[in-house]
Enzyme design. Structure first.
Site, PDB file in Angstrom:
ATOM      1  N   ARG A 260      12.265  21.741  28.219  1.00  8.12           N
ATOM      2  CA  ARG A 260      11.066  22.440  28.692  1.00  8.12           C
ATOM      3  C   ARG A 260      11.042  22.496  30.222  1.00  8.12           C
ATOM      4  O   ARG A 260      10.640  23.495  30.814  1.00  8.12           O
ATOM      5  CB  ARG A 260       9.822  21.700  28.166  1.00  8.12           C
TER       6      ARG A 260
ATOM      7  N   LYS B  24       1.845  18.662  20.925  1.00 11.94           N
ATOM      8  CA  LYS B  24       0.383  18.657  20.729  1.00 11.94           C
ATOM      9  C   LYS B  24      -0.255  19.897  21.339  1.00 11.94           C
ATOM     10  O   LYS B  24      -1.108  20.527  20.727  1.00 11.94           O
ATOM     11  CB  LYS B  24      -0.255  17.420  21.390  1.00 11.94           C
TER      12      LYS B  24
ATOM     13  N   ARG C 180       6.953  22.355  35.512  1.00  8.79           N
ATOM     14  CA  ARG C 180       6.163  21.132  35.640  1.00  8.79           C
ATOM     15  C   ARG C 180       6.954  20.083  36.401  1.00  8.79           C
ATOM     16  O   ARG C 180       8.054  19.726  36.011  1.00  8.79           O
ATOM     17  CB  ARG C 180       5.770  20.604  34.256  1.00  8.79           C
TER      18      ARG C 180
ATOM     19  N   ARG D  75      -6.130   8.273  26.159  1.00 10.51           N
ATOM     20  CA  ARG D  75      -4.792   7.724  26.370  1.00 10.51           C
ATOM     21  C   ARG D  75      -4.831   6.218  26.611  1.00 10.51           C
ATOM     22  O   ARG D  75      -3.776   5.599  26.723  1.00 10.51           O
ATOM     23  CB  ARG D  75      -4.175   8.373  27.604  1.00 10.51           C
TER      24      ARG D  75
ATOM     25  N   ARG E 269       6.682   8.197  31.399  1.00  8.86           N
ATOM     26  CA  ARG E 269       5.646   8.691  30.475  1.00  8.86           C
ATOM     27  C   ARG E 269       5.800   8.100  29.075  1.00  8.86           C
ATOM     28  O   ARG E 269       4.819   7.772  28.415  1.00  8.86           O
ATOM     29  CB  ARG E 269       5.682  10.217  30.413  1.00  8.86           C
TER      30      ARG E 269
HETATM   31  P1  ADP Z   1       2.465  15.136  28.278  1.00  4.12           P
HETATM   32  O1  ADP Z   1       1.748  14.913  26.980  1.00  4.12           O
HETATM   33  O2  ADP Z   1       3.689  15.965  28.142  1.00  4.12           O
HETATM   34  O3  ADP Z   1       2.735  13.881  29.064  1.00  4.12           O
HETATM   35  P2  ADP Z   1      -0.001  16.127  29.556  1.00  4.12           P
HETATM   36  O4  ADP Z   1      -0.171  17.500  30.069  1.00  4.12           O
HETATM   37  O5  ADP Z   1      -0.843  15.694  28.410  1.00  4.12           O
HETATM   38  O6  ADP Z   1       1.548  16.015  29.234  1.00  4.12           O
HETATM   39  O7  ADP Z   1      -0.249  15.054  30.739  1.00  4.12           O
HETATM   40  C1  ADP Z   1       0.419  15.157  31.969  1.00  4.12           C
HETATM   41  C2  ADP Z   1      -0.023  14.041  32.909  1.00  4.12           C
HETATM   42  O8  ADP Z   1      -1.424  14.175  33.206  1.00  4.12           O
HETATM   43  C3  ADP Z   1       0.115  12.606  32.401  1.00  4.12           C
HETATM   44  O9  ADP Z   1       1.410  12.086  32.567  1.00  4.12           O
HETATM   45  C4  ADP Z   1      -0.931  11.889  33.268  1.00  4.12           C
HETATM   46  O10 ADP Z   1      -0.444  11.677  34.584  1.00  4.12           O
HETATM   47  C5  ADP Z   1      -2.046  12.902  33.368  1.00  4.12           C
HETATM   48  N1  ADP Z   1      -3.042  12.738  32.279  1.00  4.12           N
HETATM   49  C6  ADP Z   1      -3.312  13.619  31.284  1.00  4.12           C
HETATM   50  N2  ADP Z   1      -4.265  13.176  30.470  1.00  4.12           N
HETATM   51  C7  ADP Z   1      -4.619  11.953  30.942  1.00  4.12           C
HETATM   52  C8  ADP Z   1      -5.541  10.960  30.514  1.00  4.12           C
HETATM   53  N3  ADP Z   1      -6.291  11.126  29.415  1.00  4.12           N
HETATM   54  N4  ADP Z   1      -5.647   9.832  31.256  1.00  4.12           N
HETATM   55  C9  ADP Z   1      -4.904   9.639  32.359  1.00  4.12           C
HETATM   56  N5  ADP Z   1      -4.002  10.528  32.812  1.00  4.12           N
HETATM   57  C10 ADP Z   1      -3.848  11.674  32.114  1.00  4.12           C
END
Ligand code: ADP
Length: 185
Positions: free
Chosen positions: A127, A15, A133, A90, A144
């Site tokens: 990755r 994404k 990360r 989410r 996740r």
């Molecule tokens: P990925 O899609 O690979 O899990 P992201 O960068 O989108 O990576 O998200 C990394 C982390 O950030 C998530 O596992 C969560 O802990 C936090 N996070 C991101 N967006 C949200 C959200 N909308 N609500 C709650 N936590 C979030």
């Protein structure tokens, strides 16, 4: 009025990669809540301090914190031409918070990225070798993916009811996926 396009899909679906390309091409803001939270962590803000261990463990940051952060971000000048949300909503509560502001920030489309679990795990661990990360580890990935299935996947049905969803096969060459995706804009 700022039109909002949501990129919905599991971790590792690509994404972020696609959102940053499309956003640049179409002059839209790319809003990644994950990137925003990681920035808070690196700057040691109050939110960052709360979020750090949750991020590392692959768990979600509490809705109230993420919702406030996102709504503030949507008000910025660079969103005027539209915004792509990457990683938000989410949870159902997050989706409902967007509905509450739909008069000013209407959702015009929800792009659903589809990929098999095995492919996602492979990509994220690969990755992790270079991303730096702290959540691209086997343990965190498994959390996740579970969190995605339990909290986020039901949102596909939520948006399907409004006929907003478009499904995209997220497996293949980045350029091919991009070409496919850009037809939706
Ligand atoms: P990925 O899609 O690979 O899990 P992201 O960068 O989108 O990576 O998200 C990394 C982390 O950030 C998530 O596992 C969560 O802990 C936090 N996070 C991101 N967006 C949200 C959200 N909308 N609500 C709650 N936590 C979030």
């Amino acid at each position: 009025m700022t039109e909002v396009i949501i990129f919905l899909g599991p971790p590792g679906a690509g994404k972020g990669t696609q959102a940053s390309r499309i956003a640049e091409e179409k002059n839209l803001a790319h809003i990644s809540t994950g990137d925003m939270l990681r920035e808070h962590v690196s700057k040691n803000t109050e939110l960052g301090i709360t979020a750090k261990s949750l991020l590392d463990d692959g768990k979600l940051v509490p809705d109230s914190l993420v919702i406030d952060m996102l709504i503030e971000r949507l008000k910025a000048d660079d969103c005027q031409n539209g915004a792509i949300l990457d990683g938000f909503p989410r949870t159902l509560a997050q989706a409902q918070s967007l509905d509450e502001i739909s008069e000013n920030f209407p959702i015009t489309k929800v792009i659903v990225f589809e990929a098999e679990q095995n492919e996602l795990i492979k990509r994220i661990l690969h990755r992790g070798e270079t991303s730096g990360r702290s959540d691209d580890t086997e343990e965190s990935v498994s959390v996740r993916l579970d969190v995605y299935q339990k909290d986020t996947e039901p949102l596909i049905g939520y948006y399907q009811e409004n006929n907003l969803t478009v499904k995209i096969n997220a497996v293949g060459e980045v350029d091919d996926i991009y070409n496919h995706l850009s037809k939706e804009f």
